[in-house]
Design an enzyme around this catalytic site. Structure first.
Site, PDB file in Angstrom:
ATOM      1  N   GLY A 123     -12.931  12.200   4.473  1.00 28.21           N
ATOM      2  CA  GLY A 123     -11.619  11.728   4.044  1.00 28.21           C
ATOM      3  C   GLY A 123     -11.734  10.597   3.036  1.00 28.21           C
ATOM      4  O   GLY A 123     -12.812  10.091   2.730  1.00 28.21           O
TER       5      GLY A 123
ATOM      6  N   GLY B  78     -11.981   7.318   2.093  1.00 33.75           N
ATOM      7  CA  GLY B  78     -12.316   6.071   2.755  1.00 33.75           C
ATOM      8  C   GLY B  78     -11.972   4.824   1.959  1.00 33.75           C
ATOM      9  O   GLY B  78     -11.879   3.734   2.526  1.00 33.75           O
ATOM     10  N   ARG B  79     -11.763   4.980   0.657  1.00 33.17           N
ATOM     11  CA  ARG B  79     -11.406   3.817  -0.160  1.00 33.17           C
ATOM     12  C   ARG B  79     -10.462   4.202  -1.297  1.00 33.17           C
ATOM     13  O   ARG B  79     -10.342   3.485  -2.281  1.00 33.17           O
ATOM     14  CB  ARG B  79     -12.653   3.130  -0.719  1.00 33.17           C
ATOM     15  CG  ARG B  79     -13.535   4.018  -1.573  1.00 33.17           C
ATOM     16  CD  ARG B  79     -14.669   3.225  -2.197  1.00 33.17           C
ATOM     17  NE  ARG B  79     -15.561   4.089  -2.968  1.00 33.17           N
ATOM     18  CZ  ARG B  79     -16.515   3.639  -3.763  1.00 33.17           C
ATOM     19  NH1 ARG B  79     -16.701   2.343  -3.901  1.00 33.17           N
ATOM     20  NH2 ARG B  79     -17.284   4.467  -4.429  1.00 33.17           N
TER      21      ARG B  79
ATOM     22  N   LYS C 233      -8.486   3.825  -6.415  1.00 36.12           N
ATOM     23  CA  LYS C 233      -9.812   3.877  -5.805  1.00 36.12           C
ATOM     24  C   LYS C 233     -10.338   2.465  -5.614  1.00 36.12           C
ATOM     25  O   LYS C 233     -10.632   1.770  -6.587  1.00 36.12           O
ATOM     26  CB  LYS C 233     -10.771   4.704  -6.662  1.00 36.12           C
ATOM     27  CG  LYS C 233     -12.093   5.003  -5.972  1.00 36.12           C
ATOM     28  CD  LYS C 233     -12.897   6.038  -6.733  1.00 36.12           C
ATOM     29  CE  LYS C 233     -14.218   6.333  -6.021  1.00 36.12           C
ATOM     30  NZ  LYS C 233     -15.031   7.325  -6.761  1.00 36.12           N
TER      31      LYS C 233
ATOM     32  N   ARG D  33      -7.402   6.365 -10.891  1.00 33.61           N
ATOM     33  CA  ARG D  33      -7.875   7.697 -11.261  1.00 33.61           C
ATOM     34  C   ARG D  33      -6.708   8.666 -11.375  1.00 33.61           C
ATOM     35  O   ARG D  33      -5.802   8.685 -10.535  1.00 33.61           O
ATOM     36  CB  ARG D  33      -8.865   8.223 -10.219  1.00 33.61           C
ATOM     37  CG  ARG D  33      -9.361   9.638 -10.514  1.00 33.61           C
ATOM     38  CD  ARG D  33     -10.554  10.018  -9.666  1.00 33.61           C
ATOM     39  NE  ARG D  33     -10.261  10.038  -8.253  1.00 33.61           N
ATOM     40  CZ  ARG D  33     -11.210  10.062  -7.298  1.00 33.61           C
ATOM     41  NH1 ARG D  33     -12.478  10.029  -7.648  1.00 33.61           N
ATOM     42  NH2 ARG D  33     -10.882  10.091  -6.031  1.00 33.61           N
TER      43      ARG D  33
ATOM     44  N   ARG E 185     -10.537  19.275  -2.673  1.00 33.60           N
ATOM     45  CA  ARG E 185     -11.982  19.441  -2.799  1.00 33.60           C
ATOM     46  C   ARG E 185     -12.448  20.621  -1.956  1.00 33.60           C
ATOM     47  O   ARG E 185     -11.746  21.083  -1.058  1.00 33.60           O
ATOM     48  CB  ARG E 185     -12.693  18.177  -2.303  1.00 33.60           C
ATOM     49  CG  ARG E 185     -12.114  16.875  -2.826  1.00 33.60           C
ATOM     50  CD  ARG E 185     -12.308  15.741  -1.817  1.00 33.60           C
ATOM     51  NE  ARG E 185     -11.638  14.515  -2.242  1.00 33.60           N
ATOM     52  CZ  ARG E 185     -12.227  13.524  -2.912  1.00 33.60           C
ATOM     53  NH1 ARG E 185     -13.504  13.600  -3.186  1.00 33.60           N
ATOM     54  NH2 ARG E 185     -11.532  12.473  -3.278  1.00 33.60           N
TER      55      ARG E 185
ATOM     56  N   ASP F 187     -17.848  17.490  -0.739  1.00 35.81           N
ATOM     57  CA  ASP F 187     -16.624  16.686  -0.780  1.00 35.81           C
ATOM     58  C   ASP F 187     -16.401  16.058  -2.145  1.00 35.81           C
ATOM     59  O   ASP F 187     -15.349  15.460  -2.386  1.00 35.81           O
ATOM     60  CB  ASP F 187     -16.638  15.601   0.309  1.00 35.81           C
ATOM     61  CG  ASP F 187     -17.864  14.705   0.222  1.00 35.81           C
ATOM     62  OD1 ASP F 187     -18.973  15.221   0.442  1.00 35.81           O
ATOM     63  OD2 ASP F 187     -17.718  13.502  -0.068  1.00 35.81           O
ATOM     64  N   ASN F 188     -17.372  16.198  -3.049  1.00 34.18           N
ATOM     65  CA  ASN F 188     -17.223  15.690  -4.413  1.00 34.18           C
ATOM     66  C   ASN F 188     -17.000  16.823  -5.412  1.00 34.18           C
ATOM     67  O   ASN F 188     -17.120  16.603  -6.621  1.00 34.18           O
ATOM     68  CB  ASN F 188     -18.460  14.897  -4.827  1.00 34.18           C
ATOM     69  CG  ASN F 188     -18.624  13.612  -4.041  1.00 34.18           C
ATOM     70  OD1 ASN F 188     -17.663  13.084  -3.498  1.00 34.18           O
ATOM     71  ND2 ASN F 188     -19.849  13.108  -3.970  1.00 34.18           N
TER      72      ASN F 188
ATOM     73  N   ASP G 111     -15.400  12.309  -8.752  1.00 33.10           N
ATOM     74  CA  ASP G 111     -16.069  11.387  -7.830  1.00 33.10           C
ATOM     75  C   ASP G 111     -17.427  10.925  -8.358  1.00 33.10           C
ATOM     76  O   ASP G 111     -18.477  11.389  -7.926  1.00 33.10           O
ATOM     77  CB  ASP G 111     -16.224  12.030  -6.453  1.00 33.10           C
ATOM     78  CG  ASP G 111     -15.126  11.569  -5.513  1.00 33.10           C
ATOM     79  OD1 ASP G 111     -14.197  10.883  -5.971  1.00 33.10           O
ATOM     80  OD2 ASP G 111     -15.197  11.907  -4.322  1.00 33.10           O
TER      81      ASP G 111
END
Length: 481
Positions: free
Chosen positions: A81, A83-84, A103, A166, A173, A244-245, A254
């Protein structure tokens, strides 16, 4: 900014609502006019700065962090998920709808005991690479701005927090589909809901039925192959190709420890955490297929396995065809499907020469804009240690190009596709040092300006095209960078 909230409103249970944690003393470090135009913005202002730094709420913004999983360095992590990163919603403008994500905006339910912050050096690097790739016509997410602060954060040492703003056509993803496939709750129902949403939002020409699903996966395979072909053609190493990227749209996404190759090395590694070289430059095409296989497994409840395998079997064909087409433009010969294998061999022989002679990839391709195809002599030849090997290759290359009627036009065309400037890691590091030590963002703005026109001559910034100084050669970055 004008927001719509399709993801937030239609996919309850696919995210957690969470609000940014303000940063102190926010200030503009970087701003992209080109990215701003995508969502109808003009100049930055104080109110926008406060909104994008999390200090005041933006009208119509929803603020949420998405949940997903992913394969990281080959191992499956069931719950990752954002996270930042906190998404404000989809900003609508003259160029469609773009997710706006902050981000580094603070902790979310997916921060895994982290502080949810981005350090200034990582924010600056993501800002620069997003806009640099866009100028090179590589499919990519964009960066509207990078916002600095005086908020301290701790990594190996104390650093400054910052936020990258971003823009992405989608934040969906491969890992989203993995999460809802492997989740025990509403497995097929949630997965189908996500697939249908993805088609409606980003593939509206496809129907939400079995035939549409199959065509959709074929398009994902092709767009992913094309993205990686772009990377290989410009010498770009992503560094962290976890599932995930990987964007479902085939956009570069990412950015962490990325790098453009300086001295060409097929096994170049830019991530100091990549001890086995899983994401080395030359491994990227194979990892792209591996990641698509993970996505195919996640989609197996809704797409027949034979259809998934058939699409995956086309990946290499798509990748090679697009790579050869891009390299044919760079080297100046006509792209022909019937010549694929011969051309791939010719291109491979050139990169082998570059590696054996320890030559700079970007500089070497740029020199094709100076070559007289009817003469054996060139600046590229002068740089070769193995001159005989080069002469043998060049003879085959001359035959492939054939007669050129207008040499100046041919050379200009090569300079129009082979950049003089790329974001070399040492340049980004110099800009970061200036900001850290003196609060001076002039170098960042200079680099951004040059990279916005990477094929042009910039006489006052000629040094930006040079090979790195000794300290900047082969810089390897960390995932926190």
């Amino acid at each position: 900014m004008n927001f719509k909230q399709d993801f937030f409103e239609q996919l309850s249970g696919f995210y957690s609502q969470v609000y940014p944690t303000p940063i102190t003393q926010p200030h503009w470090l970087g701003w992209s006019d080109d990215a701003a135009k995508l969502i109808g913005l003009t100049q930055p202002n104080d109110e926008l700065l406060m909104q994008l730094s999390g200090n005041i709420a933006a009208p119509d913004a929803s603020y949420y962090a998405q949940v997903y999983s992913g394969h990281q360095f080959g191992g499956y992590t069931p719950r990752l998920g954002d996270g930042r990163s906190i998404i404000m919603g989809e900003a609508t403008g003259p160029h469609g709808a773009w997710d706006v994500a902050l981000k580094g905006a603070g902790p979310t339910p997916y921060s895994r005991q982290g502080d949810g912050r981005a350090v200034m050096r990582s924010a600056v690097r993501e800002f620069l690479i997003s806009e640099a790739l866009a100028a090179l016509d590589v499919p990519t997410s964009r960066a509207l701005a990078v916002i600095g602060s005086d908020l301290p954060v701790w990594r190996e040492t104390q650093e400054q927090a910052a936020i990258t703003v971003r823009l992405a056509k989608s934040h969906i993803r491969f890992g989203h589909f993995e999460y809802f496939c492997h989740s025990e709750q509403g497995r097929t129902e949630k997965l189908t809901q996500l697939v249908n949403f993805t088609l409606a939002q980003h593939f509206p020409h496809l129907s939400a039925d079995k035939a549409g699903y199959v065509q959709w996966f074929n398009e994902v395979v092709e767009s992913t192959a094309k993205m990686i072909a772009h990377w290989q053609s410009i010498g770009f190493a992503h560094g962290v190709m976890n599932t995930d990227n990987m964007s479902i749209l085939g956009d570069s996404f990412d950015f962490g420890p990325f790098a453009f190759i300086d001295t060409f090395k097929e096994d170049f590694i830019c991530n100091h955490s990549d001890h086995q070289g899983r994401y080395a430059f030359g491994q990227q095409p194979g990892i792209g297929l591996w990641n698509l296989q993970c996505l195919a497994q996640a989609l197996s409840p809704v797409i027949a396995s034979d259809d998934l395998v058939a699409a995956l079997n086309r990946y290499q064909t798509h990748l090679v065809a697009h790579y050869v087409e891009l390299m044919a433009q760079k080297l100046g010969f006509d792209y022909q499907v019937s010549q694929h294998q011969q051309d791939l061999t010719l291109i491979g022989q050139l990169t082998t020469l570059l590696e054996a002679n320890q030559l700079d990839y970007t500089q070497s391709l740029r020199q094709f804009g100076q070559i007289d195809i009817h003469s054996q002599h060139s600046s590229l030849r002068d740089n070769m240690i193995d001159v005989d090997g080069f002469d043998q290759w060049f003879s085959r290359y001359q035959q492939r190009v054939g007669n050129v009627a207008d040499m100046r036009q041919w050379q200009a065309q090569r300079n129009g596709v082979n950049p003089k400037y790329v974001l070399r890691n040492y340049l980004a590091q110099e800009a970061i040092i200036d900001i850290e030590e003196r609060g001076d963002n002039r170098k960042l703005k200079q680099i951004q300006s040059v990279l916005a026109q990477p094929f042009a001559e910039h006489a006052e910034f000629e040094d930006f095209a040079k090979r790195p100084p000794e300290w900047g050669q082969g810089l390897i970055m960390s995932c926190s960078s």
